[in-house]
Design an enzyme around this catalytic site. Structure first.
Site, PDB file in Angstrom:
ATOM      1  N   SER A 159      14.896 -11.841  -2.596  1.00 46.74           N
ATOM      2  CA  SER A 159      13.839 -11.408  -1.683  1.00 46.74           C
ATOM      3  C   SER A 159      13.582 -12.360  -0.524  1.00 46.74           C
ATOM      4  O   SER A 159      13.063 -11.944   0.501  1.00 46.74           O
ATOM      5  CB  SER A 159      12.545 -11.180  -2.462  1.00 46.74           C
ATOM      6  OG  SER A 159      12.080 -12.393  -3.017  1.00 46.74           O
ATOM      7  N   HIS A 184      14.646  -4.887  -3.677  1.00 45.91           N
ATOM      8  CA  HIS A 184      15.067  -4.795  -2.272  1.00 45.91           C
ATOM      9  C   HIS A 184      16.400  -4.070  -2.116  1.00 45.91           C
ATOM     10  O   HIS A 184      17.003  -4.126  -1.044  1.00 45.91           O
ATOM     11  CB  HIS A 184      15.148  -6.191  -1.650  1.00 45.91           C
ATOM     12  CG  HIS A 184      13.812  -6.855  -1.558  1.00 45.91           C
ATOM     13  ND1 HIS A 184      12.938  -6.635  -0.509  1.00 45.91           N
ATOM     14  CD2 HIS A 184      13.173  -7.693  -2.405  1.00 45.91           C
ATOM     15  CE1 HIS A 184      11.838  -7.337  -0.702  1.00 45.91           C
ATOM     16  NE2 HIS A 184      11.938  -7.979  -1.853  1.00 45.91           N
ATOM     17  N   LYS A 196       8.613  -1.144  -1.544  1.00 50.50           N
ATOM     18  CA  LYS A 196       9.455  -1.665  -0.460  1.00 50.50           C
ATOM     19  C   LYS A 196      10.055  -0.476   0.288  1.00 50.50           C
ATOM     20  O   LYS A 196       9.357   0.175   1.026  1.00 50.50           O
ATOM     21  CB  LYS A 196      10.515  -2.614  -1.033  1.00 50.50           C
ATOM     22  CG  LYS A 196       9.935  -3.651  -2.021  1.00 50.50           C
ATOM     23  CD  LYS A 196       9.371  -4.883  -1.365  1.00 50.50           C
ATOM     24  CE  LYS A 196       8.442  -5.718  -2.210  1.00 50.50           C
ATOM     25  NZ  LYS A 196       9.033  -6.518  -3.266  1.00 50.50           N
TER      26      LYS A 196
HETATM   27  C1  LIG Z   1       8.165  -7.504  -4.174  1.00 48.33           C
HETATM   28  C2  LIG Z   1       8.911  -7.827  -5.396  1.00 48.33           C
HETATM   29  C3  LIG Z   1       8.376  -7.556  -6.653  1.00 48.33           C
HETATM   30  C4  LIG Z   1       6.962  -7.108  -6.841  1.00 48.33           C
HETATM   31  O1  LIG Z   1       6.799  -5.801  -6.431  1.00 48.33           O
HETATM   32  P1  LIG Z   1       5.348  -5.269  -6.016  1.00 48.33           P
HETATM   33  O2  LIG Z   1       5.495  -3.805  -6.095  1.00 48.33           O
HETATM   34  O3  LIG Z   1       5.113  -5.772  -4.627  1.00 48.33           O
HETATM   35  O4  LIG Z   1       4.364  -5.809  -6.990  1.00 48.33           O
HETATM   36  C5  LIG Z   1       9.169  -7.786  -7.761  1.00 48.33           C
HETATM   37  N1  LIG Z   1      10.411  -8.278  -7.630  1.00 48.33           N
HETATM   38  C6  LIG Z   1      10.947  -8.581  -6.436  1.00 48.33           C
HETATM   39  C7  LIG Z   1      12.336  -9.137  -6.362  1.00 48.33           C
HETATM   40  C8  LIG Z   1      10.216  -8.373  -5.276  1.00 48.33           C
HETATM   41  O5  LIG Z   1      10.717  -8.685  -4.092  1.00 48.33           O
END
Ligand SMILES: *Cc1c(COP(=O)(O)O)cnc(C)c1O
Length: 388
Positions: free
Chosen positions: A181, A209, A240
């Site tokens: 991320s 992602h 995302k």
């Molecule tokens: C953003 C993210 C999360 C958390 O997701 P949310 O829906 O924002 O709580 C978990 N794992 C990774 C790799 C992320 O980038």
């Protein structure tokens, strides 16, 4: 003992002196290639809304229709009376999209990681993490009580050495992100799968992602690597690329039945609002459609333009995703660069410790399908001007 005000105040002063203080900006518009911050418009390179779905009219309509029918709040946990029809529809869609037996939606990606890891492993087990795994994976591993082992980022030799020492545990679970991320680079999935098969470990991947972006059917990096049927647990987010909110796990029916019984972040937390589930289902439909494919192609063209432009400025990185970090290193210098871009009407966040290691501060540039060519040219021109 000194007062709360004195103790916490002193801690905050130290954080400020280190250049690590965090504040919140007031966002006064919807997401998009342009956003309003404190009432002023900025070109936005900060969002994970890669396919520009967060403010999409079709999703909004689906959300509004569900809100009209089912109301604003779900009223209770899914295991009580909060399991409204839009949840079931969304899970059916997600299982079909990911070509898996079943899906389970949590209220966030964070909750999905914590709930899943704590359900799968405990004190008799080992959990093996990549050094750069997301905080929600680390928190899940810590809360699980399992023995935690960490290998340096993408270091397969060290992963194998750890696996060789894990024979005495009841279970061994490897957890890795597929697209990292904060660096935008990719896990060596095929090789990790080979190692976990050889040593009898389980593999859980976090496609936060990658979902919606990679491979022919947009399922993610496991599809691109051709290893989907070898992976025990696949996690994704609806926050995302899907443009909404929520986390999900897909896999075998037995895995999903087990998590429904054991994942505490699912059981002891109120269900998502029905509007969010309905909007996310509409987003999944869009991602699978021909229009969705075209939107994704446009995203990748924008990513290429940004990467090529940065390369021309002498900035290389290993990103293979819409997350394109510009690593500056020093925390204060990174903040200053972000501030100067901000003065020029461009919003790119500075990412610092503890989100990334100390001395590895960076601008985290993200490109979306909503950007136009001139937007990216403008960023490159302004950023190039600052570094000359
Ligand atoms: C953003 C993210 C999360 C958390 O997701 P949310 O829906 O924002 O709580 C978990 N794992 C990774 C790799 C992320 O980038």
């Amino acid at each position: 003992m000194s007062s709360l005000r004195d103790q916490l105040g002193a801690d905050l002063d130290k954080t400020r002196a280190e250049g690590l203080s965090r504040t919140l900006r007031n966002v006064t518009s919807a997401q998009g290639s342009r956003i309003q911050l404190d009432g002023r418009e900025f070109l936005n390179f900060s969002s994970n809304d890669y396919l520009a779905l967060a403010n999409d009219p079709v999703l909004k309509q689906a959300g509004v229709a569900a809100m009209e029918k089912y109301g604003v709040g779900a009223g209770s946990s899914r295991l009580v009376s909060g399991n409204l029809q839009p949840y079931e529809d969304l899970e059916r869609r997600l299982a079909a999209f990911k070509a898996e037996e079943a899906a389970l939606v949590f209220s966030s990606g964070y909750a999905a990681n914590v709930g899943t890891i704590t359900a799968l492993v405990g004190e008799e087990d080992a959990v093996i993490l990549d050094k750069l795994d997301h905080a929600s994976i680390i928190d899940g591993a810590r809360q699980s009580g399992a023995t935690i082992r960490v290998y340096p980022h993408k270091n397969l030799k060290r992963l194998e050495a750890i696996l060789q020492q894990s024979g005495s545990f009841r279970r061994t679970l490897i957890v890795t992100e597929t697209v990292f991320s904060m660096d935008g680079d990719l896990a060596p999935l095929a090789e990790i799968v080979e190692l976990k098969e050889k040593h009898g470990a389980w593999l859980m991947i976090d496609e936060a992602h990658a979902t919606g972006l990679y491979a022919k059917n947009r399922r993610g990096l496991a599809e691109a690597a051709g290893v989907e049927d070898k992976i025990e647990v696949t996690l994704g987010t609806l926050s995302k690329t899907v443009g909404c909110l929520g986390g999900f796990v897909v896999g075998s029916q037995v895995l999903i039945d087990f998590l429904r019984n054991r994942a505490r972040s699912l059981i002891y937390s109120t269900a998502l609002p029905p509007a969010v589930c309905a909007a996310a289902a509409a987003a999944v439909d869009f991602i699978m459609s021909e229009d969705g494919h075209q939107r994704r192609d446009r995203l990748w063209r924008n990513v290429s333009q940004m990467k090529n432009g940065l390369s021309a400025l002498g900035i290389q990185n290993e990103s293979r995703s819409p997350i394109i970090p510009i690593i500056i290193g020093d925390e204060a210098a990174t903040m200053e660069t972000s501030r100067r871009l901000y003065e020029r009407g461009i919003f790119v966040p500075a990412i610092r410790f503890p989100t990334v290691p100390k001395g590895k501060a960076r601008l985290r540039v993200t490109v979306t399908a909503a950007h136009e060519q001139p937007d990216i040219e403008q960023f490159l021109g302004e950023f190039g001007g600052l570094t000359r």
